[in-house]
Design an enzyme around this catalytic site. Structure first.
Site, PDB file in Angstrom:
ATOM      1  N   SER A   6      32.314  -6.238  54.344  1.00  0.00           N
ATOM      2  CA  SER A   6      31.768  -5.812  53.052  1.00  0.00           C
ATOM      3  C   SER A   6      32.484  -6.537  51.922  1.00  0.00           C
ATOM      4  O   SER A   6      33.695  -6.381  51.728  1.00  0.00           O
ATOM      5  CB  SER A   6      31.939  -4.301  52.887  1.00  0.00           C
ATOM      6  OG  SER A   6      31.764  -3.973  51.523  1.00  0.00           O
ATOM      7  N   HIS A  31      27.911  -8.406  54.260  1.00  0.00           N
ATOM      8  CA  HIS A  31      27.404  -7.113  53.774  1.00  0.00           C
ATOM      9  C   HIS A  31      27.636  -7.009  52.264  1.00  0.00           C
ATOM     10  O   HIS A  31      28.765  -7.124  51.785  1.00  0.00           O
ATOM     11  CB  HIS A  31      28.133  -5.986  54.514  1.00  0.00           C
ATOM     12  CG  HIS A  31      27.615  -4.612  54.216  1.00  0.00           C
ATOM     13  ND1 HIS A  31      26.494  -4.086  54.826  1.00  0.00           N
ATOM     14  CD2 HIS A  31      28.066  -3.647  53.365  1.00  0.00           C
ATOM     15  CE1 HIS A  31      26.283  -2.855  54.384  1.00  0.00           C
ATOM     16  NE2 HIS A  31      27.220  -2.570  53.489  1.00  0.00           N
ATOM     17  N   ASP A  33      27.117  -4.649  48.937  1.00  0.00           N
ATOM     18  CA  ASP A  33      26.887  -3.275  48.473  1.00  0.00           C
ATOM     19  C   ASP A  33      26.420  -3.277  47.026  1.00  0.00           C
ATOM     20  O   ASP A  33      27.179  -3.635  46.118  1.00  0.00           O
ATOM     21  CB  ASP A  33      28.188  -2.473  48.595  1.00  0.00           C
ATOM     22  CG  ASP A  33      28.548  -2.205  50.047  1.00  0.00           C
ATOM     23  OD1 ASP A  33      27.723  -1.594  50.754  1.00  0.00           O
ATOM     24  OD2 ASP A  33      29.641  -2.619  50.476  1.00  0.00           O
ATOM     25  N   MET A  35      25.294  -0.996  43.983  1.00  0.00           N
ATOM     26  CA  MET A  35      25.347   0.396  43.488  1.00  0.00           C
ATOM     27  C   MET A  35      24.940   0.420  42.019  1.00  0.00           C
ATOM     28  O   MET A  35      25.325  -0.470  41.256  1.00  0.00           O
ATOM     29  CB  MET A  35      26.770   0.930  43.622  1.00  0.00           C
ATOM     30  CG  MET A  35      27.374   0.770  45.013  1.00  0.00           C
ATOM     31  SD  MET A  35      28.993   1.538  45.112  1.00  0.00           S
ATOM     32  CE  MET A  35      29.546   0.929  46.714  1.00  0.00           C
ATOM     33  N   HIS A  64      22.836  -3.801  51.156  1.00  0.00           N
ATOM     34  CA  HIS A  64      22.833  -2.330  51.265  1.00  0.00           C
ATOM     35  C   HIS A  64      22.621  -1.764  49.858  1.00  0.00           C
ATOM     36  O   HIS A  64      23.520  -1.813  49.022  1.00  0.00           O
ATOM     37  CB  HIS A  64      24.183  -1.899  51.872  1.00  0.00           C
ATOM     38  CG  HIS A  64      24.408  -0.424  51.897  1.00  0.00           C
ATOM     39  ND1 HIS A  64      25.646   0.134  52.200  1.00  0.00           N
ATOM     40  CD2 HIS A  64      23.585   0.643  51.686  1.00  0.00           C
ATOM     41  CE1 HIS A  64      25.559   1.450  52.169  1.00  0.00           C
ATOM     42  NE2 HIS A  64      24.327   1.790  51.847  1.00  0.00           N
ATOM     43  N   MET A  66      22.355   1.075  47.196  1.00  0.00           N
ATOM     44  CA  MET A  66      22.736   2.473  46.893  1.00  0.00           C
ATOM     45  C   MET A  66      22.293   2.715  45.456  1.00  0.00           C
ATOM     46  O   MET A  66      23.101   2.711  44.515  1.00  0.00           O
ATOM     47  CB  MET A  66      24.248   2.648  47.064  1.00  0.00           C
ATOM     48  CG  MET A  66      24.678   2.682  48.519  1.00  0.00           C
ATOM     49  SD  MET A  66      26.432   2.346  48.766  1.00  0.00           S
ATOM     50  CE  MET A  66      26.360   0.558  48.835  1.00  0.00           C
ATOM     51  N   MET A 135      25.948   5.930  57.581  1.00  0.00           N
ATOM     52  CA  MET A 135      27.166   5.977  56.765  1.00  0.00           C
ATOM     53  C   MET A 135      28.212   6.826  57.472  1.00  0.00           C
ATOM     54  O   MET A 135      27.941   7.968  57.863  1.00  0.00           O
ATOM     55  CB  MET A 135      26.879   6.591  55.386  1.00  0.00           C
ATOM     56  CG  MET A 135      26.011   5.755  54.461  1.00  0.00           C
ATOM     57  SD  MET A 135      26.568   4.055  54.220  1.00  0.00           S
ATOM     58  CE  MET A 135      28.183   4.296  53.468  1.00  0.00           C
ATOM     59  N   ASP A 173      28.795   2.049  58.760  1.00  0.00           N
ATOM     60  CA  ASP A 173      29.428   1.574  57.519  1.00  0.00           C
ATOM     61  C   ASP A 173      30.379   2.621  56.955  1.00  0.00           C
ATOM     62  O   ASP A 173      29.944   3.713  56.576  1.00  0.00           O
ATOM     63  CB  ASP A 173      28.315   1.255  56.506  1.00  0.00           C
ATOM     64  CG  ASP A 173      28.823   0.672  55.207  1.00  0.00           C
ATOM     65  OD1 ASP A 173      30.037   0.412  55.082  1.00  0.00           O
ATOM     66  OD2 ASP A 173      27.983   0.472  54.310  1.00  0.00           O
TER      67      ASP A 173
HETATM   68  C1  DX5 Z   1      30.572   2.239  50.769  1.00  0.00           C
HETATM   69  C2  DX5 Z   1      30.050   0.897  51.182  1.00  0.00           C
HETATM   70  C3  DX5 Z   1      30.811   0.233  52.250  1.00  0.00           C
HETATM   71  C4  DX5 Z   1      32.262  -0.035  51.939  1.00  0.00           C
HETATM   72  C5  DX5 Z   1      32.985  -0.088  53.236  1.00  0.00           C
HETATM   73  O1  DX5 Z   1      29.631   2.857  49.971  1.00  0.00           O
HETATM   74  O2  DX5 Z   1      28.708   1.026  51.643  1.00  0.00           O
HETATM   75  O3  DX5 Z   1      30.157  -0.961  52.679  1.00  0.00           O
HETATM   76  O4  DX5 Z   1      32.479  -1.206  51.223  1.00  0.00           O
HETATM   77  O5  DX5 Z   1      34.342  -0.242  52.970  1.00  0.00           O
HETATM   78  P1  DX5 Z   1      35.460   0.256  53.982  1.00  0.00           P
HETATM   79  O6  DX5 Z   1      35.284  -0.532  55.244  1.00  0.00           O
HETATM   80  O7  DX5 Z   1      36.727  -0.066  53.261  1.00  0.00           O
HETATM   81  O8  DX5 Z   1      35.256   1.725  54.208  1.00  0.00           O
HETATM   82 ZN    ZN Z   2      27.727  -0.716  52.587  1.00  0.00          ZN
END
Ligand code: DX5
Ligand code: ZN
Length: 214
Positions: A6, A31, A33, A35, A64, A66, A135, A173
């Site tokens: 990520s 990956h 993220d 948000m 991903h 969010m 998740m 994840d």
């Molecule tokens: C959280 C993200 C993850 C996060 C994972 O909302 O979707 O992808 O970056 O990070 P770690 O591996 O540190 O939990």
């Molecule tokens: Zn993620």
């Protein structure tokens, strides 16, 4: 096991360097993220930065979402030709329609389940999915602790996939490390996302990625 580091845990002052580094270190997917500060209490990156990541990456992107307005964000990222776009089932009134839209761009479609959302909720969507992301933390932040109930959920989802769509991948994840990855693999996971474990490993990213694959 496929490994998707990520980028959330990368050094954003040296983003291109870090993205190249994970790709050269043997990752399978990058990956990303996204948000929006509404669906989750954090705000990350939009198309300008994601396109910089796409330019630096030599492995396919796994985006991903969010966010609250999934369709808007799918349209925003479609041009970047990621391998996967996944969206949260909790935030989508018409998941079946959105899956078809993602696929219409030639992108593989996935759905994400928060820790409380049962695997069975996907029974009538699974045939259309390329991936399900479970998740194992509450979405929003890197560096949180792994929620162990996801292991049982992975087994349940694996049984559903075997029955309905054996080619659908199961991705996990949040809080993944070299300890829980074995349990996840035995339960049926195909892909693990890892942020802090990969980017903060004392022996470097390559060792971290290999330890998740081993
Ligand atoms: C959280 C993200 C993850 C996060 C994972 O909302 O979707 O992808 O970056 O990070 P770690 O591996 O540190 O939990
Ligand atoms: Zn993620």
């Amino acid at each position: 096991m496929l490994v998707a580091p990520s980028v959330l845990s990368a050094d954003f002052g040296n983003l291109a360097r870090d993205v190249k580094d994970i790709c050269d270190s043997g990752c399978d997917l990058v990956h990303v993220d996204v948000m929006d500060g509404h669906f989750v209490p954090n705000l990350t990156i939009g198309p300008v930065v994601v396109s910089a990541i796409a330019k630096a990456a030599t492995k396919p992107l796994d985006i991903h979402l969010m966010v609250q307005n999934n369709t808007f964000f799918v349209e925003l990222f479609a041009d970047l030709k990621p391998e996967y776009i996944t969206f949260h089932i909790e935030e989508e009134k018409h998941p079946h329609r959105l899956i078809q839209k993602i696929k219409s761009y030639g992108i593989k479609a996935g759905v994400v389940l928060n820790p409380h959302t049962p695997a069975e909720t996907l029974e009538y969507l699974l045939a259309d999915l390329d991936m399900v992301l479970l998740m194992s933390v509450n979405p929003g932040f890197g560096g949180q602790s792994f929620i162990p109930t996801v292991i049982e959920k992975t087994s349940k989802l694996k049984a559903l996939c075997d029955r309905i769509n054996p080619s659908c991948l199961i991705e996990i994840d949040g809080g993944v490390n070299d300890q829980n990855v074995k349990l996840l693999r035995d339960a049926g996971a195909d892909v693990v996302v890892a942020g802090s474990y990969v980017f903060k490993h004392k022996d470097g990213k390559k060792v971290a990625i290999q330890s998740l694959k081993a």
